[in-house]
Design a protein around this motif. Structure first.
Motif, short mmCIF file in Angstrom:
data_model
loop_
_atom_site.label_atom_id
_atom_site.label_comp_id
_atom_site.label_asym_id
_atom_site.label_seq_id
_atom_site.Cartn_x
_atom_site.Cartn_y
_atom_site.Cartn_z
N LYS A 72 -3.64 4.79 -1.25
CA LYS A 72 -4.47 5.49 -0.26
C LYS A 72 -4.16 6.98 -0.37
CE LYS A 72 -4.53 1.60 2.98
NZ LYS A 72 -5.98 1.31 2.87
N ASN B 124 -2.13 -1.05 -3.57
CA ASN B 124 -3.28 -0.32 -3.04
C ASN B 124 -2.85 1.13 -2.79
OD1 ASN B 124 -5.68 0.43 -1.93
ND2 ASN B 124 -5.36 -0.63 0.02
N TYR C 161 -4.56 10.87 0.82
CA TYR C 161 -4.87 11.71 1.97
C TYR C 161 -4.90 13.15 1.47
CZ TYR C 161 -3.87 7.57 4.73
OH TYR C 161 -3.90 6.31 5.25
N GLY D 88 0.75 5.48 0.44
CA GLY D 88 -0.01 6.65 0.82
C GLY D 88 0.45 7.86 0.03
N CYS E 15 -0.95 2.06 7.94
CA CYS E 15 -1.74 1.38 6.91
C CYS E 15 -1.06 1.39 5.54
CB CYS E 15 -3.12 2.03 6.81
SG CYS E 15 -3.07 3.81 6.49
N VAL E 16 0.12 1.98 5.44
CA VAL E 16 0.84 2.01 4.16
C VAL E 16 2.30 1.63 4.42
CG1 VAL E 16 -0.67 3.76 3.16
CG2 VAL E 16 1.41 4.46 4.36
N ALA F 107 0.85 -1.20 0.00
CA ALA F 107 0.00 0.00 0.00
C ALA F 107 0.88 1.24 0.00
CB ALA F 107 -0.93 0.01 1.21
#
Length: 396
Positions: free
Chosen positions: A167, A165, A169, A140, A194-195, A138
């Motif tokens: 993400k 993935n 922000y 970000g 989460c990344v 992942a």
């Protein structure tokens, strides 16, 4: 009669006179800062001087909190403000409302000041740079939710490795409060964990438009981040403080996407090459080991495994016989030498002489052997040693 005034009345009068002067109400002054003091209240007190004169200055917190740089002694500046009288001390001074460096832009000066400060603290040290993951699950992206930057990143990553993935922000990337939003986003992502890697991205622009990425609060958040950070701000020629603190600088947001996301087809090709090389290496090693095994099994050691033992046993028997023979020869030689020495010793023994009829006479008083008639005297007690005993006697 002449009017008598108080000190306060004089100072108040002078203040009113100066305040009504148009020239002194809104002026611009060029000079050099000296005796600079940053009061705990946040107000700045200093002296502005030129080659021949000086004037006291004060810049209240209301105005100096907007400064992009930190004033220093010896710095040449251009000041905007007005002149008034501080009634209590009867002192006129310059009340500063604006300040800018003389000959260099305020933002450029602030950039250099912050860069030097953070560099001294070690925020740019290569030893603190974290490696980027080879294949992140992942990624970000901290950037504006609108514009070409985020679309380019999504397109490039989707083309190179669609399994990643992404993400997003969304934050403001310029203007008031943008730096705080960026800083909070970095801190928040680190709390969520989460990344695997983080991209700070923004398109090109002027120094003022990129200024959010030159703020100290953003630099501190990047340095604190446990997640590797890639800075991709502006064009290739644009440099921000974030670029120096980040673990990796990308010349453009598109380049950041290429750095973070490996090309899937290239990875597959590399993996296939590695599998082929591994299989070929294993086959070659198998052939080599098989040939070694054949050579070992065809050797005499495997066909006649006890032959070496038998050979060594025979050599041991030969060594044993040689050792016994040498010991026997040495024993005979030493026996003969012993007999010769014993005969010589026996020939010299006083017992052998006494066996032929001789005797040994000693003085009983001192045990001295009597060798001459002069060694005895009348009444001397003697001891005569014979072959088979002794005789005590007295000389008469």
């Amino acid at each position: 009669m002449r009017q008598i005034l108080t000190v306060s009345e004089i100072n108040r009068y002078l203040k009113n006179v100066i305040s009504r002067d148009v020239l002194l109400s809104g002026l611009m002054v060029r000079g050099e800062i000296s005796n600079y003091k940053n009061h705990y209240s946040g107000h700045m007190y200093f002296t502005l001087k030129d080659e021949s004169s000086l004037i006291k200055c004060v810049m209240f917190k209301t105005y100096n909190c907007e400064l992009k740089f930190i004033p220093e002694n010896g710095m040449r500046v251009i000041i905007g403000g007005y002149v008034s009288v501080f009634e209590r001390d009867g002192q006129y001074q310059l009340y500063v409302e604006s300040m800018q460096p003389d000959g260099i832009g305020a933002l450029h000066l602030a950039f250099e000041q912050l860069k030097q400060k953070l560099e001294k603290e070690g925020l740019f040290d290569q030893s603190f740079k974290k490696p980027l993951p080879l294949l992140p699950r992942a990624v970000g992206v901290v950037t504006s939710s609108t514009g070409a930057v985020i679309r380019d990143i999504i397109n490039i990553m989707g083309r190179r490795y669609p399994n990643i993935n992404i993400k997003i922000y969304p934050v403001a990337v310029q203007g008031e409060g943008a730096a705080k939003q960026i800083s909070k986003a970095i801190d928040r992502i680190n709390k969520l964990r989460c990344v695997d890697v983080l991209i700070l991205a923004r398109g090109g622009g002027s120094l003022e438009e990129l200024w959010a990425f030159n703020e100290e609060v953003v630099a501190r958040s990047i340095y604190r981040s446990n997640i590797p950070v890639v800075s991709a701000v502006g064009h290739e020629t644009d440099y921000t403080i974030a670029d120096f603190v980040a673990d990796k600088r990308a010349p453009t947001p598109s380049a950041a996407a290429e750095i973070v996301a490996p090309e899937k087809a290239a990875l597959k090709n590399d993996l296939n090459n590695l599998v082929y090389r591994l299989a070929r290496s294993l086959n070659q090693n198998l052939v080599i080991q098989r040939n070694r095994l054949f050579r070992v099994t065809d050797s005499a050691a495997f066909k006649q495994p006890f032959d070496r033992i038998y050979q060594e046993r025979m050599r041991l028997d030969i060594f044993q016989k040689s050792l016994i023979r040498a010991l026997q020869m040495n024993f005979s030689e030493y026996k003969s030498r012993f007999a010769v020495l014993a005969g010589k010793l026996d020939a010299l023994s006083p017992l052998t002489i006494m066996a032929r009829g001789y005797s040994i006479i000693k003085d009983k008083e001192n045990g001295k052997v009597i060798q001459s008639i002069n060694d005895v005297y009348k009444g001397a007690e003697l001891e005569i040693n014979l072959r088979d005993g002794t005789v005590d006697c007295v000389v008469k």
